[in-house]
Every structure is written in structure tokens, then in C-alpha cells.
Design a protein around this motif. Structure first.
Motif, PDB file in Angstrom:
ATOM      1  N   ARG A   5      42.232  45.723 -40.861  1.00 47.76           N
ATOM      2  CA  ARG A   5      42.733  46.923 -40.528  1.00 47.76           C
ATOM      3  C   ARG A   5      43.702  47.477 -41.573  1.00 47.76           C
ATOM      4  NH1 ARG A   5      41.533  47.540 -34.910  1.00 47.76           N
ATOM      5  NH2 ARG A   5      40.849  45.367 -34.115  1.00 47.76           N
ATOM      6  N   ILE A   6      43.812  48.798 -41.765  1.00 54.88           N
ATOM      7  CA  ILE A   6      44.489  49.328 -42.826  1.00 54.88           C
ATOM      8  C   ILE A   6      45.969  49.269 -42.673  1.00 54.88           C
ATOM      9  CG2 ILE A   6      44.825  51.748 -43.854  1.00 54.88           C
ATOM     10  CD1 ILE A   6      42.156  52.792 -43.056  1.00 54.88           C
ATOM     11  N   LEU A   7      46.504  49.609 -41.778  1.00 56.66           N
ATOM     12  CA  LEU A   7      48.001  49.654 -41.537  1.00 56.66           C
ATOM     13  C   LEU A   7      48.677  48.293 -41.819  1.00 56.66           C
ATOM     14  CD1 LEU A   7      48.851  52.396 -39.285  1.00 56.66           C
ATOM     15  CD2 LEU A   7      48.770  52.572 -41.549  1.00 56.66           C
ATOM     16  N   TYR A   8      48.048  47.257 -41.188  1.00 53.58           N
ATOM     17  CA  TYR A   8      48.829  46.047 -41.286  1.00 53.58           C
ATOM     18  C   TYR A   8      47.951  44.700 -41.964  1.00 53.58           C
ATOM     19  CZ  TYR A   8      46.512  46.570 -36.809  1.00 53.58           C
ATOM     20  OH  TYR A   8      45.652  46.516 -35.657  1.00 53.58           O
ATOM     21  N   GLU A   9      46.938  44.972 -42.565  1.00 53.16           N
ATOM     22  CA  GLU A   9      46.254  44.038 -43.280  1.00 53.16           C
ATOM     23  C   GLU A   9      46.007  44.643 -44.636  1.00 53.16           C
ATOM     24  OE1 GLU A   9      43.996  41.056 -40.225  1.00 53.16           O
ATOM     25  OE2 GLU A   9      43.135  43.161 -40.671  1.00 53.16           O
ATOM     26  N   VAL A  10      44.972  45.675 -44.892  1.00 51.49           N
ATOM     27  CA  VAL A  10      44.660  46.346 -46.177  1.00 51.49           C
ATOM     28  C   VAL A  10      45.896  46.808 -47.057  1.00 51.49           C
ATOM     29  CG1 VAL A  10      43.269  47.955 -47.271  1.00 51.49           C
ATOM     30  CG2 VAL A  10      42.518  46.523 -45.396  1.00 51.49           C
ATOM     31  N   PHE A  11      46.723  47.851 -46.543  1.00 52.27           N
ATOM     32  CA  PHE A  11      47.690  48.078 -47.285  1.00 52.27           C
ATOM     33  C   PHE A  11      48.745  47.468 -47.545  1.00 52.27           C
ATOM     34  CE2 PHE A  11      47.680  53.091 -45.734  1.00 52.27           C
ATOM     35  CZ  PHE A  11      46.703  53.089 -46.783  1.00 52.27           C
ATOM     36  N   PRO A  12      49.336  46.599 -46.764  1.00 53.90           N
ATOM     37  CA  PRO A  12      50.471  45.579 -47.396  1.00 53.90           C
ATOM     38  C   PRO A  12      49.833  44.711 -48.394  1.00 53.90           C
ATOM     39  CG  PRO A  12      50.519  45.385 -44.824  1.00 53.90           C
ATOM     40  CD  PRO A  12      49.252  46.300 -45.296  1.00 53.90           C
ATOM     41  N   MET A  13      48.460  44.165 -48.205  1.00 54.99           N
ATOM     42  CA  MET A  13      47.865  43.275 -49.078  1.00 54.99           C
ATOM     43  C   MET A  13      47.895  43.809 -50.611  1.00 54.99           C
ATOM     44  SD  MET A  13      48.585  40.361 -47.934  1.00 54.99           S
ATOM     45  CE  MET A  13      48.284  39.063 -46.593  1.00 54.99           C
ATOM     46  N   THR A  50      43.748  57.780 -40.168  1.00 58.14           N
ATOM     47  CA  THR A  50      43.818  58.825 -39.025  1.00 58.14           C
ATOM     48  C   THR A  50      44.047  58.303 -37.870  1.00 58.14           C
ATOM     49  OG1 THR A  50      41.292  58.999 -38.660  1.00 58.14           O
ATOM     50  CG2 THR A  50      42.459  60.591 -40.206  1.00 58.14           C
ATOM     51  N   GLU A  51      44.100  56.713 -37.709  1.00 61.25           N
ATOM     52  CA  GLU A  51      44.320  56.203 -36.188  1.00 61.25           C
ATOM     53  C   GLU A  51      44.896  54.781 -36.762  1.00 61.25           C
ATOM     54  OE1 GLU A  51      40.463  55.170 -34.429  1.00 61.25           O
ATOM     55  OE2 GLU A  51      39.861  57.399 -34.978  1.00 61.25           O
ATOM     56  N   ILE A  52      45.714  54.456 -35.944  1.00 65.44           N
ATOM     57  CA  ILE A  52      46.467  53.490 -36.299  1.00 65.44           C
ATOM     58  C   ILE A  52      45.925  51.978 -36.458  1.00 65.44           C
ATOM     59  CG2 ILE A  52      48.837  54.504 -35.399  1.00 65.44           C
ATOM     60  CD1 ILE A  52      48.664  52.493 -32.853  1.00 65.44           C
ATOM     61  N   HIS A  53      44.667  51.851 -35.632  1.00 65.09           N
ATOM     62  CA  HIS A  53      44.115  50.375 -35.626  1.00 65.09           C
ATOM     63  C   HIS A  53      42.838  50.664 -36.564  1.00 65.09           C
ATOM     64  CE1 HIS A  53      46.946  48.462 -33.047  1.00 65.09           C
ATOM     65  NE2 HIS A  53      46.685  49.412 -32.275  1.00 65.09           N
ATOM     66  N   GLN A  54      42.792  51.624 -37.359  1.00 60.69           N
ATOM     67  CA  GLN A  54      41.586  51.884 -38.295  1.00 60.69           C
ATOM     68  C   GLN A  54      41.144  50.824 -39.225  1.00 60.69           C
ATOM     69  OE1 GLN A  54      41.804  56.170 -39.842  1.00 60.69           O
ATOM     70  NE2 GLN A  54      40.407  55.416 -41.524  1.00 60.69           N
ATOM     71  N   ARG A  55      39.945  50.579 -39.534  1.00 53.27           N
ATOM     72  CA  ARG A  55      39.610  49.494 -40.465  1.00 53.27           C
ATOM     73  C   ARG A  55      39.132  50.158 -41.838  1.00 53.27           C
ATOM     74  NH1 ARG A  55      37.916  45.131 -36.847  1.00 53.27           N
ATOM     75  NH2 ARG A  55      37.969  45.975 -34.725  1.00 53.27           N
ATOM     76  N   SER A  56      38.934  49.350 -42.822  1.00 55.27           N
ATOM     77  CA  SER A  56      38.365  49.558 -44.038  1.00 55.27           C
ATOM     78  C   SER A  56      37.928  48.542 -44.793  1.00 55.27           C
ATOM     79  CB  SER A  56      39.668  50.196 -44.981  1.00 55.27           C
ATOM     80  OG  SER A  56      39.164  50.451 -46.357  1.00 55.27           O
ATOM     81  N   PRO A  57      37.004  48.809 -45.544  1.00 57.27           N
ATOM     82  CA  PRO A  57      36.408  47.396 -46.323  1.00 57.27           C
ATOM     83  C   PRO A  57      37.352  47.287 -47.576  1.00 57.27           C
ATOM     84  CG  PRO A  57      34.899  49.277 -46.329  1.00 57.27           C
ATOM     85  CD  PRO A  57      35.943  49.879 -45.795  1.00 57.27           C
ATOM     86  N   ILE A  58      37.621  46.098 -47.988  1.00 56.31           N
ATOM     87  CA  ILE A  58      38.826  45.657 -49.007  1.00 56.31           C
ATOM     88  C   ILE A  58      38.176  44.947 -49.925  1.00 56.31           C
ATOM     89  CG2 ILE A  58      39.913  44.035 -47.619  1.00 56.31           C
ATOM     90  CD1 ILE A  58      41.470  46.797 -50.218  1.00 56.31           C
ATOM     91  N   PHE A  59      38.256  45.192 -51.376  1.00 55.60           N
ATOM     92  CA  PHE A  59      38.167  44.097 -52.388  1.00 55.60           C
ATOM     93  C   PHE A  59      39.566  44.068 -53.316  1.00 55.60           C
ATOM     94  CE2 PHE A  59      34.390  46.538 -51.628  1.00 55.60           C
ATOM     95  CZ  PHE A  59      33.267  45.660 -51.305  1.00 55.60           C
ATOM     96  N   LEU A  60      40.397  42.858 -53.166  1.00 52.60           N
ATOM     97  CA  LEU A  60      41.494  42.921 -53.975  1.00 52.60           C
ATOM     98  C   LEU A  60      41.506  41.572 -54.621  1.00 52.60           C
ATOM     99  CD1 LEU A  60      43.259  41.052 -51.864  1.00 52.60           C
ATOM    100  CD2 LEU A  60      43.595  43.166 -50.763  1.00 52.60           C
ATOM    101  N   GLY A  61      42.370  41.810 -55.760  1.00 52.15           N
ATOM    102  CA  GLY A  61      42.719  40.550 -56.817  1.00 52.15           C
ATOM    103  C   GLY A  61      42.787  40.843 -57.924  1.00 52.15           C
TER     104      GLY A  61
END
Ligand code: AFP
Length: 341
Positions: free
Chosen positions: A279-287, A311-322
Motif C-alpha cells: 500500500r502506498i500510504l503506509y508501506e511504500v511511501f514511508p519506506m 487517488t485512494e487511501i488504500h491504493q497499492r503500487s509496485p516497489i523496488f527499494l534499497g
């Protein structure tokens, strides 16, 4: 006796002292952020204590079974959510809350309203609780635009607008990692003091890592750049050693290891989940905020993760980070795919 070392050992930098020091850098600050943070810390201490007891659940009746008074006990994730929501509201410093556990955003009543919006997952990785694997709380903090006129738009902001982010990992020790936009610091809970003490000052992620972290069970559904990247990790053609695979399946634990040891964490899109899982707001963004603050990168497969506008509070996104170089490699694989498409 080494007096310098002794002085350092006894000069405890608690998380509150650290926040007060940071506050000193902003002369206009009235301590609101420090108060908000102390309520988040309270929530983390509660969850740490509850998670420590989770192994005793069957014995003393926690988590979804009936206790000795015949009352139904709440599941740990539900209980953690209640504690965080109450702590954040009672801080008097929040306005809009988004929790993984609540379908709708929570708008704090006017008398208790403050200037911050908090998006959080109170207990991420909760499917790991019963086997004792590390789990965590993740949070991202925004500033409200107009306190008297709070709307969903206040939390549907790009990640670049976040003013602070962090996570607390409930593992072999309890570690809270925080950034207020001025680097990343890690604090470990000293159970005898009940205080988070600065143990990992100014965390910097190694520029390149030797570990990749992904759920390979989804490999048959990956897109070409993800498949190619993982293939290169396992069978490098440039004379370097193959990377190690480490995957816990608990984002806080996988990201914490990535931050400290370097490497890359991937939760890509696949044919079954075109937006990935996280989830973007509370997984993808903070990390992503923490990774960038530590010198790494975060990418969605299309753009810098923090520049997404949800555009939605529980929206998801793929993520590659590190690590910077590892994410750079991923980015170039996506770039070459789109140039040949
Ligand atoms: P749970 O909260 O259901 O355990 O999910 C955890 C999580 O959201 C995140 O913490 C992990 O990185 C990711 O899901 C693991 O997903 P997979 O099980 O699909 O690998």
C-alpha cells in the motif's frame, strides 16, 4: 578507565531528547511534533509488549480466544490499531488518520484537532505473528493544509510532501527507525528503562548490496525487467558473485535488513496483481522516504516512488527499494524495455 567511552555510555540519547534536539533546528517550532512522536512511541511500546506475550497466547488466552473471564480477546492487529488510533487522537496533534485496519480515513473531532496527518499500518506482517517472526508498525506523517477544513486531499499527497516517516520492528530486539527529513536514526528499546535509546545514528545504506529480497513464488507472473533482474542476481554475467536471496515476508524486517546490510527489496507488479501488493500510504511511501534519506533509492517501475500521487487511501503500487546502485540497475532494465517496446 576510558572516561570518554564511559561518558558516552552513560549519556543516553533517548528518542525524546533526539526529537527535542531536532526541534531546536526549527526556531518556530512549539514542540507539537515531539508530542506527536511521544504518542507514537507509546503505541510502539504497547505493541512491543503485546507481541512479546503473543507466544503465551494459547496459555493465557490472547488473540482470538476466550480468556478466563469468558471475554473474547481481540486479535493483536485489531488491538494494536485501537491503541494507535487512541494514542494519536489523544495527542491533540492530529487531524486525519489513515490506518491499514480502517476502510475509511478518521477525521479527528475539532476540539482535539492538531496539524498533522498520520498514515500507518499498526501491525504489518501480522500473518507472521504465530510463528514468532519479526513484524512491525509503519508510519508516515504529513502536515495538514487547513486545520479547519481537513479533507482526504490532505493525505492524498505525494510522498515528497511527507515531513517524517518511520517504522518500529518487533524482533529479537525492538527497534524504531525514524527520519524527520534530516537523515535516518535507529533507536532500540531498553526494556529495563522503557526508553528507546539511539543505537544506530545516521544510518547510511551501502551503495551496492549483495542481497536481493523478493517472493520468488510469484516469478511465473513477473514482467520482463523483474525477471531479468533476478536472473542477473543469480547468474551474473559480469564476473561478480551471485547475490544471496533473503525473504522474510514481513516488510519491516526485510526493509530493516536492506537498510543495514544493503541490497534491494522488490514487491513488483505481476500478471495477477498489476499494482503489486504493498500500500502506498503506509508501506511504500514511508519506506521510500527512509531509503532516500539513507542514501538509497525507491522506484515503482515507472517513476520515483515518492512522486506518486495517490487517488485512494488504500491504493497499492509496485516497489523496488534499497541500495542506490541496485535500484539504478532495475531502473535501467525498465528504461531499456520501454525503449524497445
Ligand atoms: P501480512 O500483513 O498479511 O502478513 O502481509 C505482509 C505484507 O503486507 C508485507 O509486510 C510483506 O512484505 C508482504 O505482505 C509479503 O507478501 P507475500 O506474502 O505475498 O510475499
Amino acid at each position: 578507565m576510558d572516561h570518554a567511552a564511559e561518558a558516552q555510555r552513560t549519556d543516553l540519547m533517548t528518542i525524546t531528547r533526539h526529537a527535542l534536539n531536532e526541534q531546536g533546528r526549527h526556531p518556530e517550532s512549539r514542540g507539537d511534533f515531539t508530542i506527536l512522536l511521544s504518542h507514537i512511541v507509546l503505541g510502539c511500546k504497547f505493541v512491543a509488549s503485546a507481541v512479546n506475550k503473543a507466544g503465551l497466547a494459547k496459555l493465557i488466552g490472547l488473540a482470538g480466544v476466550t480468556n478466563v473471564q469468558g471475554e473474547e480477546q481481540k486479535k493483536l492487529d485489531v488491538l494494536s490499531n485501537e491503541v494507535f488510533v487512541k494514542a494519536l487522537v489523544s495527542s491533540g496533534r492530529t487531524c486525519v488518520l489513515v490506518s491499514e485496519e480502517n476502510e475509511e480515513a478518521i477525521f479527528v473531532d475539532a476540539p482535539l484537532r492538531g496539524k498533522y496527518c498520520v498514515c500507518f499500518d499498526p501491525l504489518d506482517g501480522s500473518s507472521n505473528i504465530d510463528c514468532g517472526v519479526s513484524i512491525g508498525t509503519i508510519f508516515g506523517i504529513y502536515m495538514i493544509k487547513e486545520k479547519d477544513n481537513a479533507t482526504l486531499e490532505d493525505v492524498l499527497q505525494p510522498g515528497t510532501d511527507m515531513i517524517a516517516a518511520g517504522y518500529c520492528m518487533y524482533g529479537s530486539s525492538c527497534t524504531l527507525v525514524l527520519s524527520t527529513g534530516n537523515g535516518v536514526n535507529g533507536f532500540t528499546l531498553d526494556p529495563s528503562l522503557g526508553e528507546f535509546i539511539l543505537t544506530h545514528p545516521n544510518i547510511k545504506i551501502p551503495k551496492k548490496g549483495k542481497i536481493y529480497s523478493v517472493n520468488e513464488g510469484n516469478a511465473q507472473n513477473w514482467d520482463a525487467p523483474t525477471a531479468k533482474f533476478v536472473e542477473k542476481c543469480k547468474f551474473p554475467q559480469d564476473g561478480t558473485s551471485a547475490k544471496s536471496l533473503r525473504y522474510i515476508g514481513s516488510m519491516v524486517a526485510d526493509v530493516h535488513r536492506t537498510l543495514l546490510y544493503g541490497g534491494i527489496f522488490l514487491y513488483p507488479a505481476d500478471k495477477k496483481s498489476p499494482n503489486g501488493k504493498l500500500r502506498i500510504l503506509y508501506e511504500v511511501f514511508p519506506m521510500s522516504f527512509l531509503m532516500e534519506q539513507a542514501g538509497g533509492q525507491a522506484f515503482t517501475g515507472k517513476q520515483r516512488a515518492l512522486e506518486l500521487v495517490p487517488t485512494e487511501i488504500h491504493q497499492r503500487s509496485p516497489i523496488f527499494l534499497g541500495s542506490y546502485d541496485d535500484v539504478e540497475e532495475m531502473k535501467s532494465l525498465y528504461a531499456s524495455e520501454s525503449s524497445t517496446a
